[in-house]
Design an enzyme around this catalytic site. Structure first.
Site, PDB file in Angstrom:
ATOM      1  N   GLU A  34       0.837  -1.191   0.000  1.00 31.50           N
ATOM      2  CA  GLU A  34       0.000   0.000   0.000  1.00 31.50           C
ATOM      3  C   GLU A  34       0.880   1.253   0.000  1.00 31.50           C
ATOM      4  O   GLU A  34       0.627   2.218  -0.714  1.00 31.50           O
ATOM      5  CB  GLU A  34      -0.908  -0.031   1.246  1.00 31.50           C
ATOM      6  CG  GLU A  34      -1.791   1.180   1.471  1.00 31.50           C
ATOM      7  CD  GLU A  34      -2.898   1.338   0.435  1.00 31.50           C
ATOM      8  OE1 GLU A  34      -3.002   0.467  -0.452  1.00 31.50           O
ATOM      9  OE2 GLU A  34      -3.633   2.344   0.497  1.00 31.50           O
ATOM     10  N   TYR A  35       1.933   1.206   0.790  1.00 40.47           N
ATOM     11  CA  TYR A  35       2.868   2.336   0.864  1.00 40.47           C
ATOM     12  C   TYR A  35       3.460   2.599  -0.521  1.00 40.47           C
ATOM     13  O   TYR A  35       3.492   3.729  -1.000  1.00 40.47           O
ATOM     14  CB  TYR A  35       3.969   2.015   1.882  1.00 40.47           C
ATOM     15  CG  TYR A  35       4.979   3.115   2.066  1.00 40.47           C
ATOM     16  CD1 TYR A  35       4.763   4.139   2.976  1.00 40.47           C
ATOM     17  CD2 TYR A  35       6.161   3.128   1.322  1.00 40.47           C
ATOM     18  CE1 TYR A  35       5.686   5.154   3.143  1.00 40.47           C
ATOM     19  CE2 TYR A  35       7.086   4.138   1.476  1.00 40.47           C
ATOM     20  CZ  TYR A  35       6.855   5.152   2.393  1.00 40.47           C
ATOM     21  OH  TYR A  35       7.778   6.145   2.552  1.00 40.47           O
ATOM     22  N   SER A  81      36.128  16.724  18.632  1.00 40.01           N
ATOM     23  CA  SER A  81      35.836  15.600  19.524  1.00 40.01           C
ATOM     24  C   SER A  81      35.858  16.132  20.957  1.00 40.01           C
ATOM     25  O   SER A  81      36.051  17.321  21.178  1.00 40.01           O
ATOM     26  CB  SER A  81      36.820  14.465  19.320  1.00 40.01           C
ATOM     27  OG  SER A  81      38.120  14.957  19.289  1.00 40.01           O
ATOM     28  N   LYS A 115      25.309  11.745  26.032  1.00 42.66           N
ATOM     29  CA  LYS A 115      26.260  11.519  24.939  1.00 42.66           C
ATOM     30  C   LYS A 115      25.791  10.289  24.162  1.00 42.66           C
ATOM     31  O   LYS A 115      25.895   9.164  24.642  1.00 42.66           O
ATOM     32  CB  LYS A 115      27.675  11.326  25.479  1.00 42.66           C
ATOM     33  CG  LYS A 115      28.705  11.250  24.369  1.00 42.66           C
ATOM     34  CD  LYS A 115      30.111  11.354  24.923  1.00 42.66           C
ATOM     35  CE  LYS A 115      31.147  11.422  23.812  1.00 42.66           C
ATOM     36  NZ  LYS A 115      31.203  10.212  22.983  1.00 42.66           N
ATOM     37  N   CYS A 427      43.290 -26.310  16.560  1.00 40.90           N
ATOM     38  CA  CYS A 427      43.035 -27.670  16.109  1.00 40.90           C
ATOM     39  C   CYS A 427      43.223 -27.655  14.593  1.00 40.90           C
ATOM     40  O   CYS A 427      42.549 -26.904  13.891  1.00 40.90           O
ATOM     41  CB  CYS A 427      41.601 -28.086  16.432  1.00 40.90           C
ATOM     42  SG  CYS A 427      41.137 -29.603  15.568  1.00 40.90           S
TER      43      CYS A 427
HETATM   44  S1  IVH Z   1      29.020  18.156  21.419  1.00 34.71           S
HETATM   45  C1  IVH Z   1      31.719  20.847  19.796  1.00 34.71           C
HETATM   46  N1  IVH Z   1      26.983  16.759  22.359  1.00 34.71           N
HETATM   47  O1  IVH Z   1      30.504  12.666  20.759  1.00 34.71           O
HETATM   48  C2  IVH Z   1      31.436  19.712  20.661  1.00 34.71           C
HETATM   49  N2  IVH Z   1      28.637  15.621  21.106  1.00 34.71           N
HETATM   50  O2  IVH Z   1      33.300  12.251  21.464  1.00 34.71           O
HETATM   51  C3  IVH Z   1      31.226  18.491  19.897  1.00 34.71           C
HETATM   52  N3  IVH Z   1      28.202  13.245  20.771  1.00 34.71           N
HETATM   53  O3  IVH Z   1      31.885  13.899  17.809  1.00 34.71           O
HETATM   54  C4  IVH Z   1      30.229  17.607  20.267  1.00 34.71           C
HETATM   55  N4  IVH Z   1      26.303  13.179  21.865  1.00 34.71           N
HETATM   56  O4  IVH Z   1      29.514  13.039  17.656  1.00 34.71           O
HETATM   57  C5  IVH Z   1      28.138  16.736  21.670  1.00 34.71           C
HETATM   58  N5  IVH Z   1      25.127  15.666  23.207  1.00 34.71           N
HETATM   59  C6  IVH Z   1      26.261  15.636  22.520  1.00 34.71           C
HETATM   60  C7  IVH Z   1      26.755  14.446  21.929  1.00 34.71           C
HETATM   61  C8  IVH Z   1      27.963  14.492  21.238  1.00 34.71           C
HETATM   62  C9  IVH Z   1      27.181  12.478  21.163  1.00 34.71           C
HETATM   63  C10 IVH Z   1      29.358  12.782  19.979  1.00 34.71           C
HETATM   64  C11 IVH Z   1      29.734  13.705  18.861  1.00 34.71           C
HETATM   65  C12 IVH Z   1      31.195  13.969  19.016  1.00 34.71           C
HETATM   66  C13 IVH Z   1      31.610  12.887  19.937  1.00 34.71           C
HETATM   67  C14 IVH Z   1      32.812  13.317  20.740  1.00 34.71           C
END
Ligand code: IVH
Length: 670
Positions: A34-35, A81, A115, A427
């Site tokens: 259907e979709y 990061s 995170k 083995c």
């Molecule tokens: S802030 C500028 N907020 O964690 C600061 N990152 O280990 C950059 N990540 O590359 C990231 N949840 O992909 C931020 N609430 C969150 C996050 C987050 C996951 C990831 C992100 C970053 C990595 C760093």
């Protein structure tokens, strides 16, 4: 149909609703058929009336024709990061360092956000429209995966509202909820594909698929957490307001974010978050603590161009438990590796009962002096298999027993072998019943003989029913035999017999990989098959001759030669030959092959191939590898951290490809 505009509007609404039910509520309201019907009707109207093909029409979410390779994309702002802070003290130290640069941070407030442990993406919005979606890559250069990201229903194709900067990059995390992950793996197992290790890999791998229709099927989700403005101004002054704006523009925001007046308040919430992380419906690996005021964020800046000072990932140490190690057992893997594992007195670790843990190999057990009967510390971190950290010797009573790796395979009694320079014991008997199950599952897997419908459960069933003893027996199975088994209908039995028969046409390289020679991965299998051309030639090649193959080192050569020197393996090959499997491969002749006459340059770290392997594959396909990029270079194969060669290629307009594309090119049948 009187009014196409109205009908298109209706269809869009129905499709959006169906998408929501399918992806978000996980409770489909209409059938796939259907979709498809609604979808095709909308496509037809839009084809006839292009003015109705709105930029945010759901037809845009279908993705595009499969790509042949991923294209590099340079981020306008680097993707950063985060530094880690384990525990309260490290978080306090983080604030102390910041306060030395700007005392105001102590009073400026913080946000806390989950995170998300997925794959970082960057979405470019120009005048509110999604124009590019990209992976993180090395933070500076990622890969454009726009059509793939368009299939993620949480990503707005057009921003809502009007107050957004003219050009910005939205940062977020694409993830796969545990529920979708489990479903995906069930489907993979049913289709005979190997299950994926964890939701993060499933998300990251999903995004890099070449066919966006496959991406859609994974039902990926995304949370946004950051907006980087390139042109225009952000209409807000704090991190917290940024999240509200992202939400107002149409993004999904992880709901457990909070604002805190000071670090003491943040610290107080950590026990709550630690508990919460275990209960979330998706994989999360900490809490991101961010300075709330954006003016302070800017003032603090970035360390070494990589990590912002204004944010830190508060991590929680993996769960450690103490329990008794009752026994050490051996599991025989498909290559014959004897894997020791611990039988534990069941112990609760982070909400999961753990009753076994890996012990890796005999050397490690001896080094750590782990004895049977010991009290041991066990750790479980995220998705990984629980591991024994070590014993608690103070708790010994004297009744503990020292463990030694068995001298014979526990499954078949063949004397175990330990090659020089290796920590694993093996083995050597390919007909060993302990190896057979894992071996058959591997044989049938996608990268090997690709026998659809023959996953681990079916293999177990066939073995238990006594219908097969090794992989060669698969080729004698009949529909009549299969229909007598549980869960086999006439149709599925026929399909399986056909899939098995079809695998006879797979080239020698697939078979060499499939028979499970130690250290022979799929890339090495291609090198060997191309070099020797036939199974006979490979079987009778000496260790020295095998070492001469570019990309094949002495360890591999020894493993290959010893495989064919084992009588039971010879017999297996004979049975496979009698079953009329393909025992040859188009040979690589210099100046012939899919890359004949082409000149390639390698740069950066490739995801799976070493330099030597990549070079050997190119040469095996008739191409040449040169050290520097010039106008005569046909293509540059670039991996992570590619440097000046990549820049030079771009400056000269030389084609840049990734490993996946290289593999596709060298495998193309002549
Ligand atoms: S802030 C500028 N907020 O964690 C600061 N990152 O280990 C950059 N990540 O590359 C990231 N949840 O992909 C931020 N609430 C969150 C996050 C987050 C996951 C990831 C992100 C970053 C990595 C760093």
């Amino acid at each position: 149909m009187s009014n196409p505009a109205r009908r298109a509007g209706e269809l869009r609404k129905q499709i959006d609703r169906a998408n929501h039910a399918y992806y978000i509520a996980d409770d489909p309201e209409i059938s796939d058929a259907e979709y498809d019907r609604l979808f095709r009707e909308l496509q037809a109207i839009e084809a006839e009336h292009p003015e109705l093909a709105l930029f945010d029409s759901p037809t845009r979410r279908l993705g595009a024709e499969p790509a042949t390779s991923l294209v590099k994309h340079t981020h306008r702002r680097p993707m950063l990061s985060l530094a880690n802070a384990f525990g309260e003290e490290e978080l306090t130290a983080w604030e102390e360092r910041n306060a030395r640069l700007n005392e105001d941070v102590r009073k400026g407030g913080y946000t806390t956000e989950i995170k998300i442990d997925g794959a970082a993406v960057s979405l470019t919005y120009e005048e509110g429209r999604l124009t590019v979606g990209a992976t993180r890559g090395n933070g500076t250069v990622g890969e454009a995966i726009t059509t793939n990201l368009q299939t993620v229903s949480d990503i707005p194709l057009v921003l809502r509202g009007a107050k957004f900067p003219a050009l910005m990059e939205i940062r977020g995390e694409v993830y796969l909820p545990y529920k979708n992950f489990e479903k995906l793996n069930q489907e993979r197992i049913a289709a005979g594909d190997p299950p994926l290790a964890n939701p993060r890999n499933a998300a990251a791998g999903g995004l890099r698929q070449l066919d966006s229709a496959d991406v859609r099927k994974r039902r990926l989700r995304m949370f946004a957490f950051q907006a980087e403005v390139i042109e225009g101004k952000l209409p807000f002054a704090t991190q917290h307001e940024m999240l509200s704006h992202l939400e107002a523009w149409g993004f999904q925001i992880e709901p457990h974010h909070e604002v805190h007046a000071d670090l003491a308040a943040v610290q107080k919430r950590m026990p709550h978050y630690e508990e919460l992380l275990e209960k979330l419906p998706f994989q999360a690996d900490g809490v991101v603590v961010k300075v709330n005021r954006r003016d302070l964020q800017e003032d603090l800046g970035v360390v070494g161009g990589r990590e912002p000072r204004w944010a830190v990932a508060r991590k929680f140490a993996p769960e450690v438990g103490v329990t008794r190690l009752l026994e050490i057992n051996i599991n025989v893997g498909r290559t014959g590796a004897l894997n020791p594992w611990a039988v534990l007195e069941p112990v609760e670790l982070g909400g999961v009962t753990v009753s076994s843990a890996t012990l890796h190999n005999g050397d490690l057990i001896a080094q750590k002096d782990i004895r049977i009967g010991d009290w041991v510390e066990v750790v479980r971190a995220g998705e990984v298999i629980p591991q024994v950290i070590g014993p608690l010797p103070a708790k010994r009573t004297g009744s503990e027993r020292v463990f030694a790796m068995p001298e014979k395979c526990p499954a078949c009694g063949t004397p175990a072998e330990r090659p020089d320079d290796e920590v694993m014991t093996y083995c050597p008997n390919a007909a060993c019943p302990g190896r057979i199950f894992e071996g058959i599952v591997h044989f049938a897997s996608r990268d090997a003989m690709d026998i659809r419908g023959l996953g681990p459960e079916r293999v177990r069933q066939l073995l238990d029913a006594g219908l097969i003893g090794d992989v060669s027996d698969l080729y004698h199975l009949t529909v009549d035999q299969l229909v007598k088994l549980d869960r086999f209908a006439e149709q599925s039995a026929e399909q399986l017999v056909q899939a098995i028969a079809a695998s006879k046409a797979k080239p020698l390289s697939s078979l060499v990989f499939a028979i499970g020679i130690r250290h022979v991965g799929k890339n090495v299998a291609v090198l060997l098959a191309r070099r020797f051309g036939t199974m006979d030639a490979l079987e009778s090649a000496s260790e020295e001759e095998i070492t001469e193959v570019p990309g094949v080192g002495p360890t591999i050569a020894q493993a290959v030669a010893s495989f064919f020197h084992t009588l039971s393996n010879d017999r297996l090959i004979e049975r496979l030959t009698n079953a009329r499997l393909t025992m040859s491969e188009p040979r690589a002749i210099q100046g012939d092959g899919p890359l004949a006459g082409k000149s390639y340059v390698l740069t950066g770290i490739l995801p799976t191939l070493s330099r030597a392997e990549a070079g050997a594959l190119i040469e095996g396909a008739g191409g040449r590898v040169t050290g520097s990029v010039s106008k005569k270079t046909d293509a540059v194969v670039a991996g992570e951290e590619a440097g000046s060669k990549l820049e030079k290629a771009q400056a000269l307009g030389v084609e840049v490809i990734d490993e996946a594309e290289l593999l596709r090119r060298v495998r193309r049948q002549e």
